[in-house]
Motif scaffolding. Structure first.
Motif, mmCIF file in Angstrom:
data_model
loop_
_atom_site.group_PDB
_atom_site.id
_atom_site.type_symbol
_atom_site.label_atom_id
_atom_site.label_comp_id
_atom_site.label_asym_id
_atom_site.label_seq_id
_atom_site.Cartn_x
_atom_site.Cartn_y
_atom_site.Cartn_z
ATOM 1 N N SER A 20 138.095 19.763 37.680
ATOM 2 C CA SER A 20 136.713 19.309 37.771
ATOM 3 C C SER A 20 136.390 18.418 36.577
ATOM 4 O O SER A 20 136.857 18.648 35.462
ATOM 5 N N PHE A 21 135.574 17.396 36.799
ATOM 6 C CA PHE A 21 135.259 16.440 35.735
ATOM 7 C C PHE A 21 133.770 16.077 35.702
ATOM 8 O O PHE A 21 133.342 15.270 34.870
ATOM 9 N N ILE A 22 132.965 16.637 36.610
ATOM 10 C CA ILE A 22 131.585 16.209 36.746
ATOM 11 C C ILE A 22 130.733 17.368 37.254
ATOM 12 O O ILE A 22 131.251 18.286 37.908
ATOM 13 N N GLU A 23 129.449 17.325 36.947
ATOM 14 C CA GLU A 23 128.487 18.203 37.596
ATOM 15 C C GLU A 23 127.695 17.319 38.557
ATOM 16 O O GLU A 23 126.835 16.540 38.143
ATOM 17 N N ALA A 24 128.009 17.423 39.840
ATOM 18 C CA ALA A 24 127.473 16.512 40.848
ATOM 19 C C ALA A 24 126.324 17.142 41.620
ATOM 20 O O ALA A 24 126.312 18.348 41.871
ATOM 21 N N ASN A 25 125.381 16.315 41.990
ATOM 22 C CA ASN A 25 124.283 16.749 42.854
ATOM 23 C C ASN A 25 124.639 16.592 44.327
ATOM 24 O O ASN A 25 124.022 17.229 45.188
ATOM 25 N N LEU A 26 125.616 15.740 44.599
ATOM 26 C CA LEU A 26 126.098 15.531 45.965
ATOM 27 C C LEU A 26 127.575 15.196 45.913
ATOM 28 O O LEU A 26 127.993 14.320 45.145
ATOM 29 N N ILE A 27 128.361 15.924 46.696
ATOM 30 C CA ILE A 27 129.785 15.627 46.849
ATOM 31 C C ILE A 27 130.039 15.329 48.322
ATOM 32 O O ILE A 27 129.692 16.122 49.192
ATOM 33 N N VAL A 28 130.637 14.179 48.589
ATOM 34 C CA VAL A 28 130.984 13.781 49.950
ATOM 35 C C VAL A 28 132.500 13.656 50.023
ATOM 36 O O VAL A 28 133.100 12.834 49.317
ATOM 37 N N CYS A 29 133.121 14.475 50.848
ATOM 38 C CA CYS A 29 134.577 14.426 51.040
ATOM 39 C C CYS A 29 134.847 14.718 52.513
ATOM 40 O O CYS A 29 134.996 15.870 52.918
ATOM 41 N N ARG A 30 134.913 13.675 53.315
ATOM 42 C CA ARG A 30 134.972 13.843 54.757
ATOM 43 C C ARG A 30 136.363 13.489 55.289
ATOM 44 O O ARG A 30 136.925 12.455 54.968
ATOM 45 N N ASN A 31 136.884 14.414 56.103
ATOM 46 C CA ASN A 31 138.158 14.202 56.791
ATOM 47 C C ASN A 31 139.337 14.031 55.833
ATOM 48 O O ASN A 31 140.210 13.198 56.029
ATOM 49 N N VAL A 32 139.322 14.848 54.795
ATOM 50 C CA VAL A 32 140.444 14.949 53.860
ATOM 51 C C VAL A 32 141.076 16.334 53.958
ATOM 52 O O VAL A 32 142.303 16.467 54.025
ATOM 53 N N LEU A 33 140.244 17.374 53.999
ATOM 54 C CA LEU A 33 140.760 18.748 54.049
ATOM 55 C C LEU A 33 141.640 19.001 55.264
ATOM 56 O O LEU A 33 142.519 19.873 55.228
ATOM 57 N N ILE A 34 141.432 18.260 56.341
ATOM 58 C CA ILE A 34 142.228 18.492 57.560
ATOM 59 C C ILE A 34 143.708 18.223 57.335
ATOM 60 O O ILE A 34 144.542 18.676 58.126
ATOM 61 N N TYR A 35 144.049 17.497 56.274
ATOM 62 C CA TYR A 35 145.458 17.200 55.993
ATOM 63 C C TYR A 35 146.090 18.216 55.050
ATOM 64 O O TYR A 35 147.249 18.062 54.681
ATOM 65 N N ALA B 183 126.456 20.970 41.044
ATOM 66 C CA ALA B 183 125.309 21.534 40.335
ATOM 67 C C ALA B 183 124.533 22.459 41.260
ATOM 68 O O ALA B 183 124.563 22.291 42.491
ATOM 69 N N ARG B 184 123.847 23.421 40.708
ATOM 70 C CA ARG B 184 123.009 24.288 41.536
ATOM 71 C C ARG B 184 121.898 23.449 42.173
ATOM 72 O O ARG B 184 121.296 22.597 41.526
ATOM 73 N N GLY B 185 121.682 23.682 43.462
ATOM 74 C CA GLY B 185 120.755 22.861 44.219
ATOM 75 C C GLY B 185 121.412 21.624 44.803
ATOM 76 O O GLY B 185 120.753 20.836 45.485
ATOM 77 N N GLY B 186 122.723 21.456 44.541
ATOM 78 C CA GLY B 186 123.454 20.289 45.037
ATOM 79 C C GLY B 186 124.002 20.496 46.435
ATOM 80 O O GLY B 186 123.968 21.608 46.986
ATOM 81 N N TYR B 187 124.555 19.423 46.998
ATOM 82 C CA TYR B 187 125.019 19.433 48.389
ATOM 83 C C TYR B 187 126.489 19.018 48.485
ATOM 84 O O TYR B 187 126.964 18.158 47.729
ATOM 85 N N LEU B 188 127.173 19.627 49.447
ATOM 86 C CA LEU B 188 128.558 19.298 49.768
ATOM 87 C C LEU B 188 128.614 18.895 51.235
ATOM 88 O O LEU B 188 128.136 19.617 52.100
ATOM 89 N N VAL B 189 129.217 17.720 51.506
ATOM 90 C CA VAL B 189 129.335 17.228 52.878
ATOM 91 C C VAL B 189 130.810 17.030 53.204
ATOM 92 O O VAL B 189 131.508 16.262 52.533
ATOM 93 N N LEU B 190 131.282 17.737 54.226
ATOM 94 C CA LEU B 190 132.671 17.659 54.678
ATOM 95 C C LEU B 190 132.736 16.980 56.036
ATOM 96 O O LEU B 190 131.715 16.617 56.623
ATOM 97 N N GLY B 191 133.962 16.812 56.546
ATOM 98 C CA GLY B 191 134.138 16.217 57.871
ATOM 99 C C GLY B 191 133.747 17.182 58.971
ATOM 100 O O GLY B 191 133.793 18.409 58.794
ATOM 101 N N ASN B 192 133.390 16.645 60.119
ATOM 102 C CA ASN B 192 132.867 17.469 61.214
ATOM 103 C C ASN B 192 133.856 18.511 61.728
ATOM 104 O O ASN B 192 133.452 19.514 62.319
#
Length: 273
Positions: free
Chosen positions: A203-218, A236-245
């Motif tokens: 980890s290198f950051i405290e992010a409010n939003l992380i977007v990582c879509r269609n990577v975990l499937i591999y 960060a607390r109150g932050g969001y994580l967006v993954l692939g569908n």
């Protein structure tokens, strides 16, 4: 025969890891094997180990190999309903922050990077956002930096943009040059690109939003767990994580809340449970 192929792949991938730190041990085996077979055909060799000498003595070859293993798959505003949710539900909540850190992991050719930039621009947040963009593949990072895309990519992007609630002329975000569409300069500024390996780096950051879509499937299940733990540490607390569908996680295990489980939008509670 199968054992020989497995050993061939293990020695090759071990050499790649030892020489350059690229670790594919926990990539999903079926997908990885298909790409390794394609790699042999590309270089016209019978065994992957035939490439090792060339690989360890030429970093450009190593990076080309990585680019063939990590084949990109993305487009502008892919899965428009996800981007509409970001526009209508996530971004307005982040807008109240004095400064916003966003990490987009797995940038591919940059389609989703610039989708984020367009969304931030239309939300009036560009002046208080730090958008950090990463990928394991240096060639993809270089391509994403150019902001150059083909006509079919832009045409598909315009369609997705409209479905995602876009109100402007999508084509106004590009300049046409030499048959390509180049992202306008204001959207290419203030982006921080760098190489980051989800399988090995920290980890290198405290992010409010992380977007990582269609990577975990591999990835296999153990690497998926490692990566989601990494995202959780970086969020960060109150932050969001967006993954692939198609990327399902046991979000309770990571103390995340499903904002929209179908669209894989999760949040980290403001207070620990």
């Amino acid at each position: 025969m199968l054992a020989n192929k497995r050993l061939d792949a293990e020695i090759f991938l071990g050499s790649l890891k030892m020489a350059y730190g690229y670790d594919f041990e926990h990539y999903a085996k079926a997908s990885l094997n298909r790409r390794l077979q394609a790699l042999k055909k590309h270089y016209k060799v019978n065994y992957l180990t035939d490439l090792i000498t060339l690989l360890v003595n030429d970093r450009n070859v190593a990076e080309h190999v990585v680019s063939l293993i990590t084949v990109p798959a993305s487009n502008f505003f892919r899965d428009p309903e996800v981007w509409q949710t970001l526009r209508e539900k996530v971004i307005p909540k982040l807008a109240s922050y004095p400064f916003i850190n966003i990490w987009q992991s797995g940038c591919s050719n940059g389609e989703e990077t610039y989708s984020l930039q367009i969304l931030l621009h239309e939300s009036g947040l560009m002046n208080k956002v730090r958008l950090i963009v990463s990928d394991i593949n240096p060639a993809l990072i270089a391509k994403a930096k150019t902001g150059a895309f083909s006509k079919p990519t832009i045409e598909e992007g315009a369609h997705n943009y409209a479905l995602a609630g876009g109100k402007e002329d999508f084509y106004s975000y590009f300049n046409k040059a030499d048959g390509e569409y180049i992202v306008v300069e204001p959207l290419r500024q203030h982006l921080e690109f760098f190489a980051h390996n989800l399988a090995a780096d920290q980890s290198f950051i405290e992010a409010n939003l992380i977007v990582c879509r269609n990577v975990l499937i591999y990835f296999d299940s153990s690497l998926q767990d490692r990566v989601v733990q990494l995202f959780n540490q970086s969020l960060a607390r109150g932050g969001y994580l967006v993954l692939g569908n198609t990327e399902s996680i046991e979000y309770d295990k990571y103390e995340l809340t499903a904002e929209d489980e179908t669209l894989r939008v999760f949040s980290k509670p403001v207070r620990s449970r």
